[in-house]
Design a protein around this motif. Structure first.
Motif, PDB file in Angstrom:
ATOM      1  N   GLY A 106     -10.425   8.342 -10.691  1.00 56.85           N
ATOM      2  CA  GLY A 106     -10.286   7.041 -11.342  1.00 56.85           C
ATOM      3  C   GLY A 106     -10.611   5.912 -10.389  1.00 56.85           C
ATOM      4  N   PRO A 107     -10.043   4.740 -10.626  1.00 53.13           N
ATOM      5  CA  PRO A 107     -10.320   3.563  -9.804  1.00 53.13           C
ATOM      6  C   PRO A 107     -10.068   3.829  -8.319  1.00 53.13           C
ATOM      7  N   GLY A 108     -10.909   3.238  -7.494  1.00 61.46           N
ATOM      8  CA  GLY A 108     -10.777   3.408  -6.056  1.00 61.46           C
ATOM      9  C   GLY A 108     -11.087   4.811  -5.593  1.00 61.46           C
ATOM     10  N   GLU A 109     -11.762   5.575  -6.460  1.00 59.89           N
ATOM     11  CA  GLU A 109     -12.103   6.978  -6.164  1.00 59.89           C
ATOM     12  C   GLU A 109     -10.859   7.799  -5.862  1.00 59.89           C
ATOM     13  N   ARG A 110      -9.736   7.381  -6.419  1.00 62.15           N
ATOM     14  CA  ARG A 110      -8.478   8.111  -6.247  1.00 62.15           C
ATOM     15  C   ARG A 110      -8.311   9.114  -7.376  1.00 62.15           C
ATOM     16  N   ARG A 121     -10.047   4.113 -16.013  1.00 63.49           N
ATOM     17  CA  ARG A 121     -11.445   4.510 -15.913  1.00 63.49           C
ATOM     18  C   ARG A 121     -11.501   5.995 -15.571  1.00 63.49           C
ATOM     19  N   GLY A 122     -12.282   6.744 -16.350  1.00 63.57           N
ATOM     20  CA  GLY A 122     -12.352   8.195 -16.198  1.00 63.57           C
ATOM     21  C   GLY A 122     -11.736   8.915 -17.385  1.00 63.57           C
ATOM     22  N   GLN A 123     -11.042   8.167 -18.244  1.00 61.40           N
ATOM     23  CA  GLN A 123     -10.486   8.733 -19.468  1.00 61.40           C
ATOM     24  C   GLN A 123     -11.339   8.295 -20.650  1.00 61.40           C
ATOM     25  N   GLU A 124     -11.452   9.178 -21.618  1.00 65.19           N
ATOM     26  CA  GLU A 124     -12.153   8.887 -22.863  1.00 65.19           C
ATOM     27  C   GLU A 124     -11.131   8.798 -23.982  1.00 65.19           C
ATOM     28  N   PRO A 141       0.837  -1.207   0.000  1.00 70.31           N
ATOM     29  CA  PRO A 141       0.000   0.000   0.000  1.00 70.31           C
ATOM     30  C   PRO A 141       0.874   1.260   0.000  1.00 70.31           C
ATOM     31  N   PRO A 142       0.475   2.314  -0.624  1.00 74.82           N
ATOM     32  CA  PRO A 142      -0.770   2.530  -1.349  1.00 74.82           C
ATOM     33  C   PRO A 142      -0.706   2.055  -2.801  1.00 74.82           C
ATOM     34  N   PHE A 143       0.435   1.474  -3.193  1.00 73.57           N
ATOM     35  CA  PHE A 143       0.617   1.046  -4.578  1.00 73.57           C
ATOM     36  C   PHE A 143      -0.191  -0.199  -4.924  1.00 73.57           C
ATOM     37  N   ASP A 144      -0.868  -0.781  -3.938  1.00 75.62           N
ATOM     38  CA  ASP A 144      -1.700  -1.959  -4.177  1.00 75.62           C
ATOM     39  C   ASP A 144      -2.841  -1.656  -5.145  1.00 75.62           C
ATOM     40  N   LEU A 145      -3.080  -0.390  -5.396  1.00 75.44           N
ATOM     41  CA  LEU A 145      -4.043   0.007  -6.426  1.00 75.44           C
ATOM     42  C   LEU A 145      -3.669  -0.606  -7.778  1.00 75.44           C
ATOM     43  N   TYR A 146      -2.376  -0.864  -7.974  1.00 74.01           N
ATOM     44  CA  TYR A 146      -1.871  -1.407  -9.236  1.00 74.01           C
ATOM     45  C   TYR A 146      -1.804  -2.935  -9.250  1.00 74.01           C
ATOM     46  N   ASN A 147      -2.241  -3.584  -8.193  1.00 79.20           N
ATOM     47  CA  ASN A 147      -2.214  -5.052  -8.165  1.00 79.20           C
ATOM     48  C   ASN A 147      -3.042  -5.625  -9.308  1.00 79.20           C
ATOM     49  N   GLY A 148      -2.572  -6.755  -9.818  1.00 79.16           N
ATOM     50  CA  GLY A 148      -3.342  -7.480 -10.819  1.00 79.16           C
ATOM     51  C   GLY A 148      -4.442  -8.278 -10.135  1.00 79.16           C
ATOM     52  N   ASN A 149      -5.125  -9.073 -10.918  1.00 75.81           N
ATOM     53  CA  ASN A 149      -6.162  -9.953 -10.384  1.00 75.81           C
ATOM     54  C   ASN A 149      -5.772 -11.384 -10.734  1.00 75.81           C
ATOM     55  N   PRO A 150      -5.281 -12.151  -9.756  1.00 81.80           N
ATOM     56  CA  PRO A 150      -4.834 -13.517 -10.041  1.00 81.80           C
ATOM     57  C   PRO A 150      -5.906 -14.420 -10.636  1.00 81.80           C
ATOM     58  N   ASP A 151      -7.173 -14.037 -10.469  1.00 78.52           N
ATOM     59  CA  ASP A 151      -8.257 -14.832 -11.036  1.00 78.52           C
ATOM     60  C   ASP A 151      -8.483 -14.553 -12.521  1.00 78.52           C
ATOM     61  N   HIS A 152      -7.818 -13.528 -13.048  1.00 82.85           N
ATOM     62  CA  HIS A 152      -8.037 -13.150 -14.448  1.00 82.85           C
ATOM     63  C   HIS A 152      -6.734 -12.859 -15.200  1.00 82.85           C
ATOM     64  N   PRO A 153      -5.831 -13.833 -15.272  1.00 82.68           N
ATOM     65  CA  PRO A 153      -4.580 -13.600 -16.011  1.00 82.68           C
ATOM     66  C   PRO A 153      -4.805 -13.396 -17.509  1.00 82.68           C
ATOM     67  N   ALA A 156      -1.843   7.898 -17.591  1.00 84.87           N
ATOM     68  CA  ALA A 156      -2.523   8.350 -16.378  1.00 84.87           C
ATOM     69  C   ALA A 156      -1.845   7.696 -15.185  1.00 84.87           C
ATOM     70  N   VAL A 157      -1.576   8.509 -14.165  1.00 81.42           N
ATOM     71  CA  VAL A 157      -0.859   8.048 -12.973  1.00 81.42           C
ATOM     72  C   VAL A 157      -1.600   8.551 -11.745  1.00 81.42           C
ATOM     73  N   ALA A 158      -1.751   7.697 -10.739  1.00 80.41           N
ATOM     74  CA  ALA A 158      -2.344   8.134  -9.480  1.00 80.41           C
ATOM     75  C   ALA A 158      -1.477   9.256  -8.901  1.00 80.41           C
ATOM     76  N   VAL A 159      -2.105  10.336  -8.437  1.00 87.49           N
ATOM     77  CA  VAL A 159      -1.333  11.505  -8.000  1.00 87.49           C
ATOM     78  C   VAL A 159      -0.447  11.226  -6.791  1.00 87.49           C
ATOM     79  N   PHE A 160      -0.763  10.200  -5.985  1.00 83.01           N
ATOM     80  CA  PHE A 160       0.109   9.872  -4.858  1.00 83.01           C
ATOM     81  C   PHE A 160       1.406   9.218  -5.313  1.00 83.01           C
ATOM     82  N   ASN A 161       1.452   8.752  -6.575  1.00 82.29           N
ATOM     83  CA  ASN A 161       2.586   7.998  -7.082  1.00 82.29           C
ATOM     84  C   ASN A 161       3.661   8.952  -7.614  1.00 82.29           C
ATOM     85  N   ALA A 162       4.369   9.587  -6.682  1.00 84.39           N
ATOM     86  CA  ALA A 162       5.356  10.603  -7.030  1.00 84.39           C
ATOM     87  C   ALA A 162       6.462  10.054  -7.932  1.00 84.39           C
ATOM     88  N   ARG A 163       6.899   8.818  -7.696  1.00 83.85           N
ATOM     89  CA  ARG A 163       8.003   8.293  -8.510  1.00 83.85           C
ATOM     90  C   ARG A 163       7.571   8.070  -9.961  1.00 83.85           C
TER      91      ARG A 163
END
Length: 163
Positions: free
Chosen positions: A144-148, A71-74, A23-35, A119-126
């Motif tokens: 975007g995702p997670g209301e971030r 999500r949030g981009q067109e 965390p907080p980078f877990d926003l970028y985790n994949g979904n092991p159920d959907h490779p 698009a990058v989450a604003v908390f992701n300074a690096r």
């Protein structure tokens, strides 16, 4: 490192889908159920591409087109959405810098579009710093995702190439 033109092997797709960031980078985790999401590729070549080291080990991936859109981009005219992910245990080692430079060079050489967008989450300074170093400029912030809050950035490629 090499960005391959092939699709992911199924084992690689399973590996990437299981990547887990702290965390907080877990926003970028994949979904092991959907490779299978990492096996997605359009007829135009948009989708996921593995990046491997000199030994063939998966170290990162690049994604192009609709799959790179947050999500949030067109869709935007004359714009290619791009994204990347680095294996969690290899972040902050320069792999993202190398990969993004490679992406910019390859898309520029292919002359498929005059503009790249990410698009990058604003908390992701690096990652924001990485994009700025690669010549991407901020356009807007959006939810975007997670209301971030995410920041949309674009990079214009050499305009004379696309006429």
């Amino acid at each position: 490192m090499a960005l391959l033109s092939r699709t992911f092997f199924k084992a690689e797709a399973r590996e990437v889908a299981a990547w887990s960031y702290a965390p907080p980078f877990d926003l970028y985790n994949g979904n092991p159920d959907h490779p299978e999401l990492f096996l997605t590729r359009t007829a135009a070549g948009e989708g996921y591409y593995p990046a491997v080291d000199q030994h063939g080990a998966l170290v990162a991936f690049a994604v192009f087109g609709v799959e790179a859109r947050v999500r949030g981009q067109e869709p935007a005219a004359d714009t290619l959405d791009v994204g990347l992910g680095v294996r969690p245990d290899l972040t902050s080692l320069g792999i993202g810098t190398e990969l993004l430079s490679f992406i910019v060079a390859q898309v520029s050489a292919s002359q498929v579009t005059p503009t790249l967008r990410c698009a990058v989450a604003v908390f992701n300074a690096r990652s924001l710093a990485l994009c700025h170093r690669a010549g991407f400029l901020p356009v807007r912030d959006f939810t975007g995702p997670g209301e971030r809050t995410f920041r949309e950035l674009t990079r214009t490629l050499a305009a004379s190439r696309f006429h």
